[in-house]
Design an enzyme around this catalytic site. Structure first.
Site, PDB file in Angstrom:
ATOM      1  N   LYS A  62     -14.640   2.041  14.353  1.00 44.21           N
ATOM      2  CA  LYS A  62     -13.350   1.455  14.680  1.00 44.21           C
ATOM      3  C   LYS A  62     -13.013   1.412  16.053  1.00 44.21           C
ATOM      4  O   LYS A  62     -12.531   0.276  16.496  1.00 44.21           O
ATOM      5  CB  LYS A  62     -12.617   1.995  13.629  1.00 44.21           C
ATOM      6  CG  LYS A  62     -12.536   1.485  12.312  1.00 44.21           C
ATOM      7  CD  LYS A  62     -11.375   2.029  11.495  1.00 44.21           C
ATOM      8  CE  LYS A  62     -11.640   1.720   9.913  1.00 44.21           C
ATOM      9  NZ  LYS A  62     -10.931   2.349   8.962  1.00 44.21           N
ATOM     10  N   ASP A 118      -4.963  -5.864   4.808  1.00 46.45           N
ATOM     11  CA  ASP A 118      -5.942  -6.747   5.466  1.00 46.45           C
ATOM     12  C   ASP A 118      -5.906  -8.080   4.875  1.00 46.45           C
ATOM     13  O   ASP A 118      -6.739  -9.039   5.695  1.00 46.45           O
ATOM     14  CB  ASP A 118      -7.357  -6.111   5.211  1.00 46.45           C
ATOM     15  CG  ASP A 118      -7.587  -4.629   6.064  1.00 46.45           C
ATOM     16  OD1 ASP A 118      -7.297  -4.776   7.364  1.00 46.45           O
ATOM     17  OD2 ASP A 118      -8.123  -3.516   5.496  1.00 46.45           O
ATOM     18  N   LYS A 126       9.520 -17.472  -9.032  1.00 50.58           N
ATOM     19  CA  LYS A 126       8.912 -16.518  -9.721  1.00 50.58           C
ATOM     20  C   LYS A 126       7.804 -16.928 -10.314  1.00 50.58           C
ATOM     21  O   LYS A 126       7.998 -17.952 -11.141  1.00 50.58           O
ATOM     22  CB  LYS A 126       9.933 -15.606 -10.360  1.00 50.58           C
ATOM     23  CG  LYS A 126       9.285 -14.542 -11.152  1.00 50.58           C
ATOM     24  CD  LYS A 126      10.108 -13.810 -11.933  1.00 50.58           C
ATOM     25  CE  LYS A 126       9.480 -12.677 -12.864  1.00 50.58           C
ATOM     26  NZ  LYS A 126      10.278 -12.298 -13.785  1.00 50.58           N
ATOM     27  N   ASN A 176       0.744  -1.026  -0.184  1.00 51.86           N
ATOM     28  CA  ASN A 176       0.042  -0.139   0.125  1.00 51.86           C
ATOM     29  C   ASN A 176       0.831   1.236   0.332  1.00 51.86           C
ATOM     30  O   ASN A 176       1.878   1.028   0.069  1.00 51.86           O
ATOM     31  CB  ASN A 176      -0.946   0.020   0.964  1.00 51.86           C
ATOM     32  CG  ASN A 176      -0.143  -0.030   2.463  1.00 51.86           C
ATOM     33  OD1 ASN A 176       0.595   0.911   2.623  1.00 51.86           O
ATOM     34  ND2 ASN A 176      -0.435  -1.277   3.298  1.00 51.86           N
ATOM     35  N   ASP A 232      -5.968  -9.103  12.450  1.00 50.21           N
ATOM     36  CA  ASP A 232      -6.194  -7.629  12.784  1.00 50.21           C
ATOM     37  C   ASP A 232      -5.266  -7.144  14.203  1.00 50.21           C
ATOM     38  O   ASP A 232      -5.898  -7.744  15.182  1.00 50.21           O
ATOM     39  CB  ASP A 232      -7.661  -7.384  12.926  1.00 50.21           C
ATOM     40  CG  ASP A 232      -7.778  -5.676  13.203  1.00 50.21           C
ATOM     41  OD1 ASP A 232      -7.031  -5.128  13.718  1.00 50.21           O
ATOM     42  OD2 ASP A 232      -8.972  -5.106  12.479  1.00 50.21           O
ATOM     43  N   ILE A 233      -4.416  -6.731  14.123  1.00 47.36           N
ATOM     44  CA  ILE A 233      -3.475  -6.571  15.273  1.00 47.36           C
ATOM     45  C   ILE A 233      -3.943  -5.852  16.281  1.00 47.36           C
ATOM     46  O   ILE A 233      -4.204  -6.163  17.699  1.00 47.36           O
ATOM     47  CB  ILE A 233      -1.959  -6.109  14.851  1.00 47.36           C
ATOM     48  CG1 ILE A 233      -1.266  -6.889  13.643  1.00 47.36           C
ATOM     49  CG2 ILE A 233      -1.338  -6.179  16.151  1.00 47.36           C
ATOM     50  CD1 ILE A 233      -0.287  -6.121  13.070  1.00 47.36           C
ATOM     51  N   PHE A 236      -5.227   4.135  14.392  1.00 46.97           N
ATOM     52  CA  PHE A 236      -5.259   5.101  13.416  1.00 46.97           C
ATOM     53  C   PHE A 236      -6.395   4.812  12.219  1.00 46.97           C
ATOM     54  O   PHE A 236      -6.582   3.412  12.067  1.00 46.97           O
ATOM     55  CB  PHE A 236      -3.983   5.451  12.471  1.00 46.97           C
ATOM     56  CG  PHE A 236      -3.080   6.516  13.064  1.00 46.97           C
ATOM     57  CD1 PHE A 236      -2.669   6.369  14.355  1.00 46.97           C
ATOM     58  CD2 PHE A 236      -3.163   7.641  12.553  1.00 46.97           C
ATOM     59  CE1 PHE A 236      -1.969   7.337  15.013  1.00 46.97           C
ATOM     60  CE2 PHE A 236      -2.096   8.732  13.197  1.00 46.97           C
ATOM     61  CZ  PHE A 236      -1.773   8.589  14.140  1.00 46.97           C
ATOM     62  N   LYS A 244     -12.603  -2.516  17.236  1.00 43.70           N
ATOM     63  CA  LYS A 244     -11.436  -2.898  17.816  1.00 43.70           C
ATOM     64  C   LYS A 244     -10.998  -2.788  19.148  1.00 43.70           C
ATOM     65  O   LYS A 244      -9.960  -3.157  19.598  1.00 43.70           O
ATOM     66  CB  LYS A 244     -10.101  -1.865  16.968  1.00 43.70           C
ATOM     67  CG  LYS A 244     -10.631  -1.859  15.439  1.00 43.70           C
ATOM     68  CD  LYS A 244      -9.570  -2.046  14.755  1.00 43.70           C
ATOM     69  CE  LYS A 244      -9.746  -1.805  13.205  1.00 43.70           C
ATOM     70  NZ  LYS A 244      -8.882  -2.467  12.260  1.00 43.70           N
TER      71      LYS A 244
HETATM   72  N1  CTP Z   1      -4.991  -2.711  11.638  1.00 34.68           N
HETATM   73  C1  CTP Z   1      -4.423  -3.618  12.354  1.00 34.68           C
HETATM   74  N2  CTP Z   1      -4.338  -4.772  11.735  1.00 34.68           N
HETATM   75  C2  CTP Z   1      -4.986  -5.139  10.591  1.00 34.68           C
HETATM   76  C3  CTP Z   1      -5.319  -3.974   9.868  1.00 34.68           C
HETATM   77  C4  CTP Z   1      -5.539  -2.658  10.521  1.00 34.68           C
HETATM   78  O1  CTP Z   1      -3.861  -3.788  13.499  1.00 34.68           O
HETATM   79  N3  CTP Z   1      -4.643  -6.214   9.889  1.00 34.68           N
HETATM   80  C5  CTP Z   1      -4.983  -1.172  12.444  1.00 34.68           C
HETATM   81  C6  CTP Z   1      -4.205  -0.329  11.666  1.00 34.68           C
HETATM   82  O2  CTP Z   1      -3.079  -0.119  12.214  1.00 34.68           O
HETATM   83  C7  CTP Z   1      -4.989   1.049  12.213  1.00 34.68           C
HETATM   84  C8  CTP Z   1      -6.371   0.473  12.555  1.00 34.68           C
HETATM   85  O3  CTP Z   1      -6.506  -0.864  12.405  1.00 34.68           O
HETATM   86  O4  CTP Z   1      -4.453   1.384  13.539  1.00 34.68           O
HETATM   87  C9  CTP Z   1      -7.489   0.747  11.405  1.00 34.68           C
HETATM   88  O5  CTP Z   1      -7.036   0.630  10.347  1.00 34.68           O
HETATM   89  P1  CTP Z   1      -7.716   0.799   8.725  1.00 34.68           P
HETATM   90  O6  CTP Z   1      -7.015   0.309   7.768  1.00 34.68           O
HETATM   91  O7  CTP Z   1      -8.284   2.368   8.722  1.00 34.68           O
HETATM   92  O8  CTP Z   1      -8.962   0.243   9.059  1.00 34.68           O
HETATM   93  P2  CTP Z   1      -9.316  -1.308   8.789  1.00 34.68           P
HETATM   94  O9  CTP Z   1      -9.468  -1.926  10.098  1.00 34.68           O
HETATM   95  O10 CTP Z   1      -8.518  -2.266   7.840  1.00 34.68           O
HETATM   96  O11 CTP Z   1     -10.681  -1.466   8.148  1.00 34.68           O
HETATM   97  P3  CTP Z   1     -11.217  -0.961   6.506  1.00 34.68           P
HETATM   98  O12 CTP Z   1      -9.859  -1.244   5.808  1.00 34.68           O
HETATM   99  O13 CTP Z   1     -12.183  -1.913   6.321  1.00 34.68           O
HETATM  100  O14 CTP Z   1     -11.497   0.443   6.716  1.00 34.68           O
END
Ligand code: CTP
Length: 410
Positions: free
Chosen positions: A345, A283, A293, A214, A312-313, A331, A349
């Site tokens: 969130k 995600d 490869k 990303n 999701d950490i 964030f 979370k």
């Molecule tokens: N995060 C995480 N682990 C993941 C995905 C996200 O810990 N696998 C944490 C990010 O570091 C951030 C927060 O979750 O602090 C929100 O991340 P964001 O990408 O905005 O949201 P998502 O939970 O991924 O949801 P979406 O992509 O559906 O908006």
């Protein structure tokens, strides 16, 4: 602008230059300090002037250089008491073995030692010398004495020395000395706190050469780590691949994938006071990772990639909360309904604070120098930080976290 975003602005710094070959690096240090908005008065020993002319420092500082203790005119205008008086910080760079010994003994027979002895401001020493001189018991005892008296040190660093020897004795890089100066000038309101920050994006391998990634550059996470270090915290920075190299002062753990980030963050979080998930964690990851490869023949004309969820950490840390668990900040990068998404969130979370930014706007978020955020907390508080440097936003987020953490403890 947050007052801590640039702690060197409008500060009065005395830069003391002693006689070593590394004195040429002090010219760069001077430029960094003045560019950061500090007013810098230079003092030099006679032997320093053998290595670099006083005129160079004078031209770059825009101020007369203190070179002679016994010049009646200099003494009246910029004498040792005068330049030491009212300084916010004194930096001795390079600090030779000789100057360290004379500062320890309380001597004052040249512009540098006289200014140091007369000053009341914090003193930052950046030693540079031959490795044997650094390791000599006399120098080590002097260093220990000066530390006991409250003086701070930056470096020396290991490497190849000017004398062609290899070992510890190199002057720290000017950027690192300037960063150490910024730390000395910051209030230490996070001293004793253990902080974990994640930064950057993750890379999910498809094969040995390709990955899904990303746009995160890691600037916001690094700004948070740097800000917490400057305020005295002990910080672990878990970072995805990034082109940013400057030292934040945090202990750095480099990872690639979401799984690696999960392991590193969870391990570092044990016993932490504050965890900030600023990373853009993938995600999804490719379900299958090829060992070799992937060739076009194998992909076919319109391939599709099977994906599976990563852990999701933030949610994992949020679901494992105990009374002694760290304050947890997430964030949220969204492109619409930013505030509503942040509240969602916060609940889903199980964290204490969500810092949300609208990444659809071109002047903020991914890769930009600035950011503007909405903050929502589990204690029901809401605030916004308007467009400012990521350093300023980082300090604003830490301010809010400290307020909420203090509130929790009451
Ligand atoms: N995060 C995480 N682990 C993941 C995905 C996200 O810990 N696998 C944490 C990010 O570091 C951030 C927060 O979750 O602090 C929100 O991340 P964001 O990408 O905005 O949201 P998502 O939970 O991924 O949801 P979406 O992509 O559906 O908006």
């Amino acid at each position: 602008m947050h007052p801590l975003a640039n702690p060197l602005t409008d500060r009065r710094i005395v830069l003391c230059v002693a006689g070593g070959i590394a004195a040429y690096k002090s010219v760069d240090l001077l430029r960094r300090l003045t560019r950061a908005g500090a007013s810098v008065q230079v003092a030099m020993t006679k032997s320093a002037q053998e290595f670099v002319g006083a005129l160079t420092f004078q031209a770059l500082s825009g101020q007369a250089v203190f070179t002679d203790l016994f010049d009646t005119q200099q003494d009246a205008e910029i004498g040792h008491v005068r330049i030491a008086d009212g300084a916010d910080l004194m930096i001795v760079a390079p600090a030779t073995a000789n100057v360290l010994a004379r500062i320890t003994a309380g001597m004052a027979n040249d512009p540098v030692t006289a200014a140091v002895l007369a000053g009341r401001a914090p003193i930052l020493l950046a030693p540079a010398m031959n490795v044997n001189m650094w390791e000599n018991a006399a120098t080590q005892v002097n260093v220990a004495t000066l530390v006991e008296r409250g003086m701070r040190f930056v470096g020396p660093e290991p490497g190849v020395l000017a004398c062609k020897w290899t070992g510890t004795g190199r002057l720290s890089e000017p950027a690192d000395i300037a960063e150490a100066a910024a730390r000395v000038l910051c209030p230490q309101d996070m001293a004793g706190l253990k902080v974990v920050v994640s930064a950057g994006g993750t890379q999910e391998a498809l094969d040995p050469v390709r990955f899904l990634g990303n746009r995160s550059t890691g600037k916001m996470g690094r700004a948070l780590a740097r800000a917490a270090v400057r305020r005295g915290a002990s910080v672990t920075l878990v970072t995805g691949p990034t082109s940013l190299t400057e030292d934040t002062g945090a202990t750095r753990i480099a990872i690639h994938s979401a799984a690696q980030m999960c392991e590193a963050v969870c391990t570092a979080s044990a016993g932490a006071d504050l965890v900030i998930m600023a990373a853009a964690v993938a995600d999804y990851k490719p379900t299958d990772v090829a060992n070799g490869k992937l060739k076009k023949e194998a992909w076919g004309p319109s391939p599709s990639i099977a994906l599976s969820r990563t852990e999701d950490i933030l949610a994992k840390l949020g679901s494992e909360r105990l009374e002694a668990s760290p304050y947890l900040i997430g964030f949220a990068a969204d492109t619409e309904n930013v505030e509503a998404a942040a509240r969602g969130k916060l609940a889903s979370k199980g964290c204490d604070m969500i810092v949300a930014n609208d990444v659809s706007l071109p002047d903020r978020g991914f890769g930009s120098e600035e950011n503007a955020v909405e903050i929502v907390t589990s204690a029901g508080h809401q605030s916004s930080l308007s467009l400012a440097s990521k350093d300023a936003i980082a300090h604003g987020v830490l301010d809010q976290a400290l307020r909420e953490m203090g509130g929790q403890k009451l």
